[in-house]
Design a protein around this motif. Structure first.
Motif, PDB file in Angstrom:
ATOM      1  N   VAL A  52       0.835  -1.203   0.000  1.00  0.00           N
ATOM      2  CA  VAL A  52       0.000   0.000   0.000  1.00  0.00           C
ATOM      3  C   VAL A  52       0.869   1.253   0.000  1.00  0.00           C
ATOM      4  N   LEU A  53       1.920   1.261   0.825  1.00  0.00           N
ATOM      5  CA  LEU A  53       2.830   2.409   0.871  1.00  0.00           C
ATOM      6  C   LEU A  53       3.570   2.568  -0.457  1.00  0.00           C
ATOM      7  N   ALA A  54       3.961   1.457  -1.066  1.00  0.00           N
ATOM      8  CA  ALA A  54       4.653   1.529  -2.359  1.00  0.00           C
ATOM      9  C   ALA A  54       3.764   2.156  -3.419  1.00  0.00           C
ATOM     10  N   CYS A  55       2.507   1.750  -3.459  1.00  0.00           N
ATOM     11  CA  CYS A  55       1.584   2.314  -4.446  1.00  0.00           C
ATOM     12  C   CYS A  55       1.271   3.778  -4.142  1.00  0.00           C
ATOM     13  N   THR A  59       1.977   6.787  -6.680  1.00  0.00           N
ATOM     14  CA  THR A  59       0.915   7.741  -7.017  1.00  0.00           C
ATOM     15  C   THR A  59       1.419   9.178  -6.916  1.00  0.00           C
ATOM     16  N   ILE A  60       2.127   9.487  -5.854  1.00  0.00           N
ATOM     17  CA  ILE A  60       2.645  10.847  -5.663  1.00  0.00           C
ATOM     18  C   ILE A  60       3.627  11.205  -6.779  1.00  0.00           C
ATOM     19  N   ILE A  61       4.533  10.279  -7.081  1.00  0.00           N
ATOM     20  CA  ILE A  61       5.518  10.550  -8.135  1.00  0.00           C
ATOM     21  C   ILE A  61       4.832  10.732  -9.476  1.00  0.00           C
ATOM     22  N   TRP A  62       3.896   9.865  -9.785  1.00  0.00           N
ATOM     23  CA  TRP A  62       3.219   9.917 -11.092  1.00  0.00           C
ATOM     24  C   TRP A  62       2.371  11.196 -11.239  1.00  0.00           C
ATOM     25  N   GLN A 237      -5.777  -8.353 -18.207  1.00  0.00           N
ATOM     26  CA  GLN A 237      -5.163  -7.080 -18.604  1.00  0.00           C
ATOM     27  C   GLN A 237      -6.001  -6.375 -19.669  1.00  0.00           C
ATOM     28  N   ARG A 238      -6.517  -7.136 -20.608  1.00  0.00           N
ATOM     29  CA  ARG A 238      -7.330  -6.536 -21.673  1.00  0.00           C
ATOM     30  C   ARG A 238      -8.544  -5.816 -21.089  1.00  0.00           C
ATOM     31  N   ALA A 239      -9.151  -6.414 -20.083  1.00  0.00           N
ATOM     32  CA  ALA A 239     -10.311  -5.775 -19.460  1.00  0.00           C
ATOM     33  C   ALA A 239      -9.906  -4.506 -18.706  1.00  0.00           C
ATOM     34  N   LEU A 240      -8.730  -4.533 -18.086  1.00  0.00           N
ATOM     35  CA  LEU A 240      -8.294  -3.385 -17.293  1.00  0.00           C
ATOM     36  C   LEU A 240      -7.753  -2.246 -18.145  1.00  0.00           C
ATOM     37  N   TRP A 241      -7.296  -2.548 -19.379  1.00  0.00           N
ATOM     38  CA  TRP A 241      -6.808  -1.481 -20.263  1.00  0.00           C
ATOM     39  C   TRP A 241      -7.903  -0.462 -20.565  1.00  0.00           C
ATOM     40  N   ARG A 242      -9.138  -0.893 -20.475  1.00  0.00           N
ATOM     41  CA  ARG A 242     -10.250   0.019 -20.761  1.00  0.00           C
ATOM     42  C   ARG A 242     -10.493   1.020 -19.628  1.00  0.00           C
ATOM     43  N   LEU A 243      -9.796   0.842 -18.512  1.00  0.00           N
ATOM     44  CA  LEU A 243     -10.012   1.714 -17.361  1.00  0.00           C
ATOM     45  C   LEU A 243      -8.996   2.854 -17.300  1.00  0.00           C
ATOM     46  N   GLY A 244      -8.429   3.197 -18.437  1.00  0.00           N
ATOM     47  CA  GLY A 244      -7.433   4.255 -18.461  1.00  0.00           C
ATOM     48  C   GLY A 244      -7.972   5.605 -18.034  1.00  0.00           C
ATOM     49  N   SER A 245      -9.267   5.814 -18.162  1.00  0.00           N
ATOM     50  CA  SER A 245      -9.857   7.096 -17.766  1.00  0.00           C
ATOM     51  C   SER A 245     -10.089   7.210 -16.258  1.00  0.00           C
ATOM     52  N   VAL A 246      -9.982   6.084 -15.537  1.00  0.00           N
ATOM     53  CA  VAL A 246     -10.136   6.114 -14.085  1.00  0.00           C
ATOM     54  C   VAL A 246      -8.950   6.877 -13.490  1.00  0.00           C
ATOM     55  N   PRO A 247      -9.175   7.731 -12.486  1.00  0.00           N
ATOM     56  CA  PRO A 247      -8.070   8.483 -11.879  1.00  0.00           C
ATOM     57  C   PRO A 247      -6.915   7.586 -11.465  1.00  0.00           C
ATOM     58  N   LEU A 248      -5.698   8.089 -11.691  1.00  0.00           N
ATOM     59  CA  LEU A 248      -4.500   7.299 -11.454  1.00  0.00           C
ATOM     60  C   LEU A 248      -4.399   6.854  -9.992  1.00  0.00           C
ATOM     61  N   ALA A 249      -4.721   7.718  -9.079  1.00  0.00           N
ATOM     62  CA  ALA A 249      -4.631   7.374  -7.661  1.00  0.00           C
ATOM     63  C   ALA A 249      -5.526   6.180  -7.328  1.00  0.00           C
ATOM     64  N   ALA A 250      -6.720   6.148  -7.908  1.00  0.00           N
ATOM     65  CA  ALA A 250      -7.642   5.042  -7.642  1.00  0.00           C
ATOM     66  C   ALA A 250      -7.082   3.738  -8.186  1.00  0.00           C
ATOM     67  N   ARG A 251      -6.501   3.796  -9.384  1.00  0.00           N
ATOM     68  CA  ARG A 251      -5.951   2.579  -9.986  1.00  0.00           C
ATOM     69  C   ARG A 251      -4.760   2.045  -9.187  1.00  0.00           C
ATOM     70  N   PHE A 252      -3.822   2.930  -8.860  1.00  0.00           N
ATOM     71  CA  PHE A 252      -2.628   2.488  -8.142  1.00  0.00           C
ATOM     72  C   PHE A 252      -2.958   1.983  -6.739  1.00  0.00           C
ATOM     73  N   MET A 253      -3.828   2.678  -6.045  1.00  0.00           N
ATOM     74  CA  MET A 253      -4.160   2.252  -4.680  1.00  0.00           C
ATOM     75  C   MET A 253      -4.956   0.949  -4.681  1.00  0.00           C
ATOM     76  N   THR A 254      -5.726   0.708  -5.745  1.00  0.00           N
ATOM     77  CA  THR A 254      -6.412  -0.588  -5.872  1.00  0.00           C
ATOM     78  C   THR A 254      -5.401  -1.712  -5.928  1.00  0.00           C
ATOM     79  N   VAL A 255      -4.328  -1.488  -6.691  1.00  0.00           N
ATOM     80  CA  VAL A 255      -3.261  -2.495  -6.773  1.00  0.00           C
ATOM     81  C   VAL A 255      -2.632  -2.714  -5.408  1.00  0.00           C
TER      82      VAL A 255
END
Length: 557
Positions: A52-55, A59-62, A237-255
């Protein structure tokens, strides 16, 4: 010069790969007990918090870094080769290094080999751009960087070369293979000096009953497991590629949260996962299902990469395949001794999974031979790889994961036959060399041109270039027999010809040598021109390329 630059590229690529490994090992050893992947020894709370801390850090860097520097990874390398003359910015490689390092240290299920490929390719691109080499030399040095990174990671020089051509270029280029081989061998040597010799497998010289029914059934089941795992790996991955419009913070923190939750119960899937394979090969007992570990590794890696985490996939595919191979080995009771059978199936799983995900069969086979220092397992490896690669292509119409990613972005990974022929030839192989002269040319020099092999010269006037026929220039000298001509001038007590006054030169544009033949042809069509001068600044040469020359080359090809 190309071989010298290839050597430099191999050194830089190997230092980047080994530097990442050593730095990650040193820093991880301060947090993890025993070894750098011993996440199992951490408390459940730390196993959850670390990813969680790594993501959060990613997020901050990105969010702080400009968007143009955030494109990273092997698909980005292929994109820059196909659409930007192989120009790879250094800042993107630096962000790739930082992002992958943070993700790996945080236990995310990603690999370090893919980021190293991007960094190595960047070194090759920068060297080629620095010396203003032709496009075909740019591609060669990029291949040197890719091969050097893979060779340093696994100490497999030939597999590194094949990886560059199968995964990055999708074709074998034997005409330019020597510099790439040099880079790969140098990178392997440096890796062995810094890291020591990597001995992952020690297969005994056993007889493999390839055509016995139980062995054939085991190979078939392993190939089936690889097909299922690689298909799941791609489809998630193919299904998740469609989520590019989701805010970056939400995507990274989900991971981060998902990795932490899985790490609570299956810490073996955190990080690279090579320690799990080593434990299996050493005879240690795992109290969890290998099939469950492989499935969790597939899901975590595909979710991490699919949601944009800057990591690689080469290492995780090896680990996933190795787990599947070990599971199949436990399912079947063959005539091979237990230790040798386990090592054999782990190796076959690794090679099969890598070959299927990246559609790189020769790379996987050669890597297997180089890692084990024996060719005894080539036959079963070919059988597993051919079945799994063919089944994925025929049943699911699935190409390399990198090719599919480019297609999802609306880009091509392979060019038409015409474009491919053009990209395989150097500009000078179809161009005519021309000498560049000032507007006033001494008559003695004009007469000297008559005995030369050059058909055209370039006349420079006020920064513009004009193409003039040598035969027409020499023919103008005969007009002196009729008396003084308006183009006859005197320069330094010597008679000279005002070439552009004597002849109607054809204005021509000058482009840089970094353009490939395919791009030159496109340039001619776009500007509605029939010829263009290509400037090789390093050699101080001008070469004339005409649409007729390109047509003749294509017809001949």
């Amino acid at each position: 010069m190309l071989s010298g630059l290839a050597l430099v590229c191999g050194v830089l690529s190997s230092l980047a790969m080994t530097g990442m490994i050593e730095l990650l090992y040193w820093l991880s050893s301060t947090v993890l007990p025993s070894h750098s992947e011993n996440y199992e020894a951490l408390s459940p709370t730390v196993r959850f918090i670390l990813p969680v801390l790594a993501c959060a850090a990613l997020t901050i860097i990105w969010l702080l870094v400009p968007a143009k520097f955030l494109k990273v990874g092997i698909p980005y390398v292929v994109e820059r080769l196909n659409y930007h003359q192989g120009n790879l910015p250094l800042m993107n490689a630096f962000i790739q290094f930082v992002g992958a390092f943070i993700g790996l240290f945080g236990g995310l299920s990603i690999g370090k080999e893919g980021p190293a490929v991007h960094i190595g390719a960047t070194f090759g691109s920068i060297l080629a751009q620095r010396f203003r080499l032709s496009y075909i030399a740019v591609e060669t040095l990029v291949a040197c960087g890719v091969a050097g990174a893979i060779a340093a990671a696994f100490q497999t020089p030939l597999a590194g070369v094949l990886f560059a051509y199968e995964v990055i270029f999708h074709e074998y280029r034997l005409r330019l293979v020597l510099p790439v081989l040099l880079s790969s061998v140098v990178a392997t040597a440096i890796s062995q000096i810094i890291l020591g010799r990597i001995e992952v497998f020690e297969l005994e010289a056993v007889f493999l009953p390839l055509y016995q029914l139980d062995m054939l059934a085991a190979y078939a089941v392993l190939a089936l497991c690889i097909v299922v795992a690689s298909t799941l790996f791609y489809q998630v991955q193919r299904a998740l590629w469609r989520l590019g419009s989701v805010p970056l913070a939400a995507r990274f923190m989900t991971v981060g949260v998902l990795t932490g939750l899985v790490g609570l119960y299956l810490p073996q899937v955190l990080g690279g996962g090579y320690d799990t394979l080593n434990s299996l090969l050493q005879g240690d007992i795992l109290f969890v299902s290998l099939l469950g570990l492989a499935l969790a590794k597939v899901l975590l890696t595909s979710v991490s990469i699919g949601l944009g985490i800057p990591g690689g996939m080469v290492g995780p595919t090896f680990v996933i395949g190795g787990m599947l191979g070990a599971q199949v080995s436990f399912w079947f009771d063959t005539q091979i001794p237990v230790a040798a059978e386990l090592a054999l199936f782990v190796l076959l799983g690794m090679a099969g999974m890598m070959a299927t995900v990246f559609q790189a069969p020769l790379t996987a086979i050669v890597a297997m031979v180089e890692m084990t220092h024996t060719s005894v397992t080539i036959a079963p490896a070919i059988l597993v790889i051919v079945v799994s690669c063919t089944a994925v292509r025929l049943l699911f119409n699935q190409d390399s994961i990198f090719v599919e990613r480019l297609h999802s972005l609306g880009m091509v990974s392979e060019w038409s036959p015409v474009q491919r022929v053009l990209r395989q030839h150097d500009v000078r192989s179809v161009a005519s060399k021309v000498n560049n002269f000032p507007e006033l040319l001494h008559l003695e020099r004009v007469r000297d041109l008559a005995s030369g092999m050059i058909d055209y010269v370039s006349i420079e006037k006020s920064g513009h270039h004009f193409i003039v026929s040598v035969s027409e220039m020499v023919g103008k000298l005969k007009e002196l027999d009729l008396g003084p001509q308006p183009w006859l001038m005197v320069e330094g007590n010597r008679q000279a010809m005002d070439v552009l006054r004597a002849l109607p030169g054809t204005p021509v544009s000058v482009v840089d040598s970094s353009l490939s033949l395919a791009e030159l042809l496109s340039w001619l069509h776009r500007h509605k021109q029939h010829q263009v001068l290509v400037s090789f600044v390093q050699q101080q040469e001008l070469w004339l390329v005409t649409s007729q020359q390109l047509d003749q080359m294509l017809l001949k090809g």
